[in-house]
Enzyme design. Structure first.
Site, PDB file in Angstrom:
ATOM      1  N   CYS A   1       0.811  -1.212   0.000  1.00  0.00           N
ATOM      2  CA  CYS A   1       0.000   0.000   0.000  1.00  0.00           C
ATOM      3  C   CYS A   1       0.840   1.256   0.000  1.00  0.00           C
ATOM      4  O   CYS A   1       0.436   2.281  -0.515  1.00  0.00           O
ATOM      5  CB  CYS A   1      -0.921   0.011   1.223  1.00  0.00           C
ATOM      6  SG  CYS A   1      -0.067   0.206   2.789  1.00  0.00           S
ATOM      7  N   GLY A   2       1.990   1.218   0.652  1.00  0.00           N
ATOM      8  CA  GLY A   2       2.864   2.374   0.639  1.00  0.00           C
ATOM      9  C   GLY A   2       2.656   3.339   1.773  1.00  0.00           C
ATOM     10  O   GLY A   2       3.372   4.325   1.884  1.00  0.00           O
TER      11      GLY A   2
END
Length: 283
Positions: A119-120
């Site tokens: 997702c970061g």
């Protein structure tokens, strides 16, 4: 993507061979397979830990510099004075010496990221940190559809790690004519883009003057998420073309940044989501 790529004679950096038992057409076979390395990589700034990522241990100086810029920890490459890689049994620590002004800002927004490959946003301490504003781009270049198609079309042949393992992403930078100049690979799509940004920044001054980052475009083998757009804009590149789809937040971020965002760039096709004036012939 091949289910089981052939084992190359010389393994690419960031990979290793392993024995495997394969079941094909009702029969068992012994074979050799190649795996992409994925190790913890810690980033330290002036002796203070900031993030721990899972990454492929190749082009790590590019990664350190690109991550620092795209995460807003430095504003330009000259603020990074030194990068040292320190391997250990647990992983690799990248020790960066940065300008005092950057380090003061870093301490104000310090966070700890754990294993970011998806997702970061893992480890962000607030919504403000999760979706940081992007400075608008002022670049006015125009790219032909032929150049965009040519750039994406060259990417697969420049991915030795993918050819060996079938398990990595890539990010590449092309000039305005669609010639692919730089490619970086990693198990994580964000990491591949950070490595590419670092490689662009580490080019000799003569190359950067002749072909500045803003004169070309970025192609990636993943979807276009918010962070992929954010990182591309932070590097000053005005167009991002992704082989897969585009998220709604990526579109919003691209609009705010004035970045041209393309998705489903496959074969001779692509879709333009934002800033279509940079694509010749797009009304």
């Amino acid at each position: 993507m091949d289910a089981h790529p052939a084992v190359p004679c010389a393994l690419p950096e960031g990979s290793r061979a392993t024995p495997v038992r394969r079941y094909r057409a009702g029969q068992w076979h012994s074979a050799q397979d190649v795996l992409a390395d994925e190790v913890p990589v810690a980033l330290e700034y002036n002796g203070v830990s900031h993030a721990v990522m899972l990454a492929t241990p190749a082009d790590l100086e590019d990664f350190a510099l690109g991550f620092s810029l795209s995460e807003g920890l430095v504003q330009h490459a000259g603020q990074v004075y030194a990068i040292e890689a320190d391997p250990s049994a647990e992983g690799i620590t990248l020790r960066l010496e940065v300008a005092a002004s950057c380090f003061a800002q870093f301490k104000d927004r310090r966070r700890s990221l754990a294993g970011r490959t998806g997702c970061g946003l893992c480890g962000a301490e607030s919504l403000t940190q999760a979706v940081r504003p992007v400075a608008p781009l002022s670049v006015q270049g125009v790219y032909t559809p032929e150049a965009l198609v040519a750039g994406m079309g060259q990417l697969r042949a420049r991915q030795p790690l993918l050819a060996a393992t079938g398990a990595t992403h890539a990010a590449g930078w092309c000039d305005a004519q669609g010639q692919l100049h730089l490619v970086r690979e990693d198990v994580g799509r964000h990491n591949a883009l950070d490595k590419l940004i670092g490689a662009l920044l580490r080019r000799p001054a003569s190359q950067r003057q002749a072909q500045p980052e803003a004169s070309g475009f970025v192609v990636v083998t993943s979807r276009a998420s918010h962070e992929m757009v954010q990182k591309t804009a932070a590097a000053g590149v005005p167009l991002l073309a992704a082989v897969s789809g585009v998220t709604a937040l990526a579109l919003h971020t691209a609009e705010a940044a004035g970045l041209s965002l393309l998705g489903f760039a496959r074969g001779s096709d692509f879709s333009v989501y934002t800033q279509g004036h940079r694509v010749a012939g797009e009304a």
